[in-house]
Design a protein around this motif. Structure first.
Motif, PDB file in Angstrom:
ATOM      1  N   MET A 251       2.425  -4.799 -11.896  1.00 46.80           N
ATOM      2  CA  MET A 251       1.643  -5.417 -10.827  1.00 46.80           C
ATOM      3  C   MET A 251       2.466  -6.430 -10.042  1.00 46.80           C
ATOM      4  SD  MET A 251      -1.335  -4.059 -10.808  1.00 46.80           S
ATOM      5  CE  MET A 251      -2.466  -3.120 -11.844  1.00 46.80           C
ATOM      6  N   LYS A 252       3.492  -6.970 -10.684  1.00 53.52           N
ATOM      7  CA  LYS A 252       4.353  -7.928 -10.007  1.00 53.52           C
ATOM      8  C   LYS A 252       5.137  -7.265  -8.878  1.00 53.52           C
ATOM      9  CE  LYS A 252       8.089 -11.240 -10.891  1.00 53.52           C
ATOM     10  NZ  LYS A 252       9.014 -11.806 -11.915  1.00 53.52           N
ATOM     11  N   LEU A 253       5.561  -6.034  -9.109  1.00 53.73           N
ATOM     12  CA  LEU A 253       6.331  -5.310  -8.096  1.00 53.73           C
ATOM     13  C   LEU A 253       5.430  -4.696  -7.036  1.00 53.73           C
ATOM     14  CD1 LEU A 253       9.009  -4.168  -7.044  1.00 53.73           C
ATOM     15  CD2 LEU A 253       8.697  -2.219  -8.590  1.00 53.73           C
ATOM     16  N   ILE A 254       4.333  -4.065  -7.466  1.00 55.89           N
ATOM     17  CA  ILE A 254       3.396  -3.421  -6.536  1.00 55.89           C
ATOM     18  C   ILE A 254       2.004  -3.946  -6.824  1.00 55.89           C
ATOM     19  CG2 ILE A 254       2.427  -1.231  -5.762  1.00 55.89           C
ATOM     20  CD1 ILE A 254       4.995   0.120  -6.461  1.00 55.89           C
ATOM     21  N   SER A 255       1.390  -4.578  -5.859  1.00 56.36           N
ATOM     22  CA  SER A 255       0.077  -5.211  -6.029  1.00 56.36           C
ATOM     23  C   SER A 255      -1.010  -4.160  -6.245  1.00 56.36           C
ATOM     24  CB  SER A 255      -0.248  -6.051  -4.802  1.00 56.36           C
ATOM     25  OG  SER A 255      -0.402  -5.222  -3.662  1.00 56.36           O
ATOM     26  N   PRO A 256      -2.169  -4.576  -6.795  1.00 54.14           N
ATOM     27  CA  PRO A 256      -3.279  -3.630  -7.001  1.00 54.14           C
ATOM     28  C   PRO A 256      -3.734  -2.946  -5.707  1.00 54.14           C
ATOM     29  CG  PRO A 256      -3.650  -5.638  -8.245  1.00 54.14           C
ATOM     30  CD  PRO A 256      -2.441  -5.883  -7.409  1.00 54.14           C
ATOM     31  N   ALA A 257      -3.733  -3.675  -4.597  1.00 49.10           N
ATOM     32  CA  ALA A 257      -4.143  -3.074  -3.326  1.00 49.10           C
ATOM     33  C   ALA A 257      -3.181  -1.965  -2.911  1.00 49.10           C
ATOM     34  CB  ALA A 257      -4.205  -4.150  -2.237  1.00 49.10           C
ATOM     35  N   LYS A 258      -1.883  -2.194  -3.084  1.00 50.62           N
ATOM     36  CA  LYS A 258      -0.899  -1.169  -2.742  1.00 50.62           C
ATOM     37  C   LYS A 258      -0.978   0.010  -3.695  1.00 50.62           C
ATOM     38  CE  LYS A 258       2.370  -4.340  -0.535  1.00 50.62           C
ATOM     39  NZ  LYS A 258       3.730  -4.947  -0.592  1.00 50.62           N
ATOM     40  N   LYS A 259      -1.283  -0.278  -4.967  1.00 54.88           N
ATOM     41  CA  LYS A 259      -1.438   0.822  -5.916  1.00 54.88           C
ATOM     42  C   LYS A 259      -2.670   1.656  -5.578  1.00 54.88           C
ATOM     43  CE  LYS A 259       1.103  -0.601 -10.010  1.00 54.88           C
ATOM     44  NZ  LYS A 259       1.104  -0.630 -11.491  1.00 54.88           N
ATOM     45  N   ALA A 260      -3.713   1.001  -5.090  1.00 51.99           N
ATOM     46  CA  ALA A 260      -4.906   1.755  -4.669  1.00 51.99           C
ATOM     47  C   ALA A 260      -4.557   2.707  -3.525  1.00 51.99           C
ATOM     48  CB  ALA A 260      -6.012   0.788  -4.246  1.00 51.99           C
ATOM     49  N   PHE A 261      -3.730   2.243  -2.593  1.00 52.42           N
ATOM     50  CA  PHE A 261      -3.303   3.125  -1.498  1.00 52.42           C
ATOM     51  C   PHE A 261      -2.443   4.264  -2.041  1.00 52.42           C
ATOM     52  CE2 PHE A 261      -0.051   4.385   1.581  1.00 52.42           C
ATOM     53  CZ  PHE A 261      -0.854   4.847   2.612  1.00 52.42           C
ATOM     54  N   LEU A 262      -1.570   3.982  -3.004  1.00 48.96           N
ATOM     55  CA  LEU A 262      -0.735   5.033  -3.593  1.00 48.96           C
ATOM     56  C   LEU A 262      -1.587   6.090  -4.287  1.00 48.96           C
ATOM     57  CD1 LEU A 262       2.264   2.991  -5.091  1.00 48.96           C
ATOM     58  CD2 LEU A 262       2.263   4.427  -3.043  1.00 48.96           C
ATOM     59  N   VAL A 263      -2.655   5.650  -4.953  1.00 48.39           N
ATOM     60  CA  VAL A 263      -3.566   6.607  -5.599  1.00 48.39           C
ATOM     61  C   VAL A 263      -4.251   7.467  -4.553  1.00 48.39           C
ATOM     62  CG1 VAL A 263      -5.683   6.827  -6.951  1.00 48.39           C
ATOM     63  CG2 VAL A 263      -3.944   5.177  -7.650  1.00 48.39           C
ATOM     64  N   PHE A 264      -4.732   6.842  -3.477  1.00 48.85           N
ATOM     65  CA  PHE A 264      -5.354   7.580  -2.374  1.00 48.85           C
ATOM     66  C   PHE A 264      -4.373   8.581  -1.778  1.00 48.85           C
ATOM     67  CE2 PHE A 264      -5.974   7.775   2.287  1.00 48.85           C
ATOM     68  CZ  PHE A 264      -7.195   8.428   2.314  1.00 48.85           C
ATOM     69  N   SER A 265      -3.148   8.127  -1.536  1.00 48.99           N
ATOM     70  CA  SER A 265      -2.110   9.001  -0.989  1.00 48.99           C
ATOM     71  C   SER A 265      -1.807  10.148  -1.941  1.00 48.99           C
ATOM     72  CB  SER A 265      -0.842   8.188  -0.715  1.00 48.99           C
ATOM     73  OG  SER A 265       0.227   9.021  -0.326  1.00 48.99           O
ATOM     74  N   LEU A 266      -1.738   9.847  -3.242  1.00 49.15           N
ATOM     75  CA  LEU A 266      -1.436  10.874  -4.249  1.00 49.15           C
ATOM     76  C   LEU A 266      -2.518  11.946  -4.279  1.00 49.15           C
ATOM     77  CD1 LEU A 266       0.218  11.953  -6.644  1.00 49.15           C
ATOM     78  CD2 LEU A 266      -1.041  10.377  -8.119  1.00 49.15           C
ATOM     79  N   ILE A 267      -3.774  11.538  -4.207  1.00 51.87           N
ATOM     80  CA  ILE A 267      -4.887  12.501  -4.234  1.00 51.87           C
ATOM     81  C   ILE A 267      -4.796  13.439  -3.029  1.00 51.87           C
ATOM     82  CG2 ILE A 267      -7.387  12.746  -4.067  1.00 51.87           C
ATOM     83  CD1 ILE A 267      -7.631  10.125  -5.640  1.00 51.87           C
ATOM     84  N   LEU A 268      -4.581  12.858  -1.851  1.00 49.43           N
ATOM     85  CA  LEU A 268      -4.467  13.679  -0.642  1.00 49.43           C
ATOM     86  C   LEU A 268      -3.277  14.636  -0.737  1.00 49.43           C
ATOM     87  CD1 LEU A 268      -5.167  11.213   2.330  1.00 49.43           C
ATOM     88  CD2 LEU A 268      -6.637  13.053   1.495  1.00 49.43           C
TER      89      LEU A 268
END
Length: 477
Positions: A251-268
């Motif tokens: 979480m220090k490197l990638i914040s929860p908000a950015k990880k949420a976007f990565l999950v959204f991007s991964l699903i798409l």
């Protein structure tokens, strides 16, 4: 002196506007085709100026154009010389980078003695020697096309080496590809859910030879706004790997908000990967993640991510989804000898082996293309490595494999030379994506198309540059 230069520049701008404004007014009053030509000219001149003044912006503009220009081609209903367009932007950008003398970061790279760069030089020399290949002495079109593409790839690789000066630049580079691939995946989902756009159907009807692999028994293979479903599937697989590896970061490197976007991007991107119907791309994802697990097994996030992926894979392979064409296509990628089309490829490979041993320098560039007039005319290689050995011989294949081996060795060394989590995660992303591409070239020409080639050679350039940056005391800024 500086004031004089500024005044001369301002006078030049004023003169240009005095000339351009009447021309624009007159041309806009003419036929529609002249207006379109005018708009294209204005955009082209603007891109050229931006590329000269800011070569970093020019490089990303060239990548954006390469990824999206096919959509404009289909909307216009006519063919666009995409390769020439990208070549022009990259060459102008190269000129802009060479004029930027105050940027000395590139001097860290030893262009004369670096083993990986030397392999590119040797391969370039081999391309020059192929001009005298007697197998295609009556047709040089294949040679000129391949040589031009090779120069394009080398220019793109050099520009990336200039662009990436530290970890922040590498972070921006990865962000760019994540955003572009997410947009491409979103558009692909629209195509799947609502059908192809009317202008896309009209373009397919006008140029059916370009879309021979779009229509299959299980339905339509989705291609988003890139050239074809095969390259779309490859870049979607790369995007999935990038997202998954980054999701294992702290979480220090990638914040929860950015990880949420990565999950959204991964699903798409994972859905778009399925819609593309590219079986090679289905195998790329587990291959890339396999490397991630091997080198990062001691981290909890990696183990959790690996378990989640294995469970999802088992559900996909053995779940009750017997009527879904996308799932059936995915399962066929792992069915081995049960798939008829894969068996045909194996038969073709065995059938062509005598030709390989009789032609150590190959049949010439693009000799496998229909209409080449060579012995290989129309032969479907269905593999980057097989096309290389057929067109360039065992010598060419050996040079390519040596280059791949050295580059992969650099990537592993970069990972273990990394000191911070940022450095380790970014070098791991490059290692996983590149390994997946290298594996995919057994069954797909992954590095030969413009969209995937820009990513492939871009990561090559980053790998070479990181070798020198990671030896510096501080590369974070």
């Amino acid at each position: 002196m500086e004031v004089a230069k500024k005044n001369i520049f301002n006078i030049f701008i004023i003169i240009c506007w005095v000339i351009v404004v009447p021309v624009i007014a007159y041309t806009s009053a003419q036929e529609v085709k002249y207006t379109a030509l005018l708009i294209g000219g204005v955009v082209g001149i603007s891109v050229a100026l931006i590329s000269v003044l800011n070569y970093r912006a020019g490089y990303f503009i060239s990548c954006t154009v390469a990824l999206t220009v096919r959509l404009l081609e289909r909307m216009s209903g006519t063919e666009i010389p995409v390769g020439v367009l990208i070549d022009a932007i990259l060459l102008i950008t190269l000129v802009g980078s060479l004029l930027k003398q105050e940027d000395n970061n590139i001097k860290k790279v030893d262009f004369l003695r670096d083993p990986a760069i030397i392999t590119f030089y040797i391969y370039g020399g081999y391309i020059l020697l192929q001009f005298f290949n007697p197998a295609f002495v009556y047709d040089r079109h294949g040679w000129t096309t391949f040589a031009r593409v090779y120069v394009r790839n080398m220019v793109a690789m050099y520009l990336v080496m200039r662009i990436v000066r530290n970890m922040d630049d590498l972070k921006f580079y990865l962000k760019f590809w994540i955003i572009m691939l997410t947009i491409a995946a979103f558009y692909a989902c629209i195509q799947q859910w609502f059908g192809l756009m009317p202008f896309e159907k009209a373009y397919i009807a006008r140029y059916p030879e370009k879309f021979k692999t779009v229509l299959i028994l299980t339905g339509i293979r989705i291609f988003s706004f890139v050239s074809d479903p095969a390259v779309f599937g490859v870049i979607m697989a790369c995007g999935c790997i990038i997202n998954i590896v980054l999701l294992t970061s702290s979480m220090k490197l990638i914040s929860p908000a950015k990880k949420a976007f990565l999950v959204f991007s991964l699903i798409l991107q994972f859905m778009a990967l399925g819609f593309s119907g590219t079986r090679t791309a289905y195998i790329m994802v587990p291959m890339g993640l396999l490397i991630m697990v091997f080198v990062n097994m001691r981290h909890r996030n990696t183990i959790i991510g690996a378990l989640v992926f294995v469970m999802a894979f088992l559900v996909l392979m053995f779940g009750p989804f017997h009527g879904n064409s996308t799932v059936i296509r995915m399962r066929s990628a792992f069915s081995g000898s049960e798939d008829a089309s894969l068996n045909v490829r194996e038969v073709n490979r065995h059938r062509i082996q005598p030709y390989i041993f009789k032609h150590p320098i190959g049949g010439g560039f693009l000799s496998c293309e229909p209409g080449s007039g060579s012995e290989l005319d129309g032969f479907p290689p269905d593999s980057g490595y097989l096309r290389t050995v057929l067109e360039q011989g065992l010598i060419g294949l050996t040079l390519v494999l040596i280059n791949i081996f050295i580059m992969m060795r650099y990537m592993v060394s970069n990972y273990f030379a990394a000191r911070t989590e940022t450095e380790k995660q970014f070098t791991l992303v490059i290692l996983c994506v590149m390994f997946a591409i290298v594996v995919s070239m057994y069954a797909q020409e992954s590095s030969g198309l413009i969209e995937s080639a820009l990513l492939y050679y871009g990561l090559n350039g980053i790998t070479i540059k990181l070798k020198y940056l990671l030896s510096s005391p501080n590369i974070t800024s």
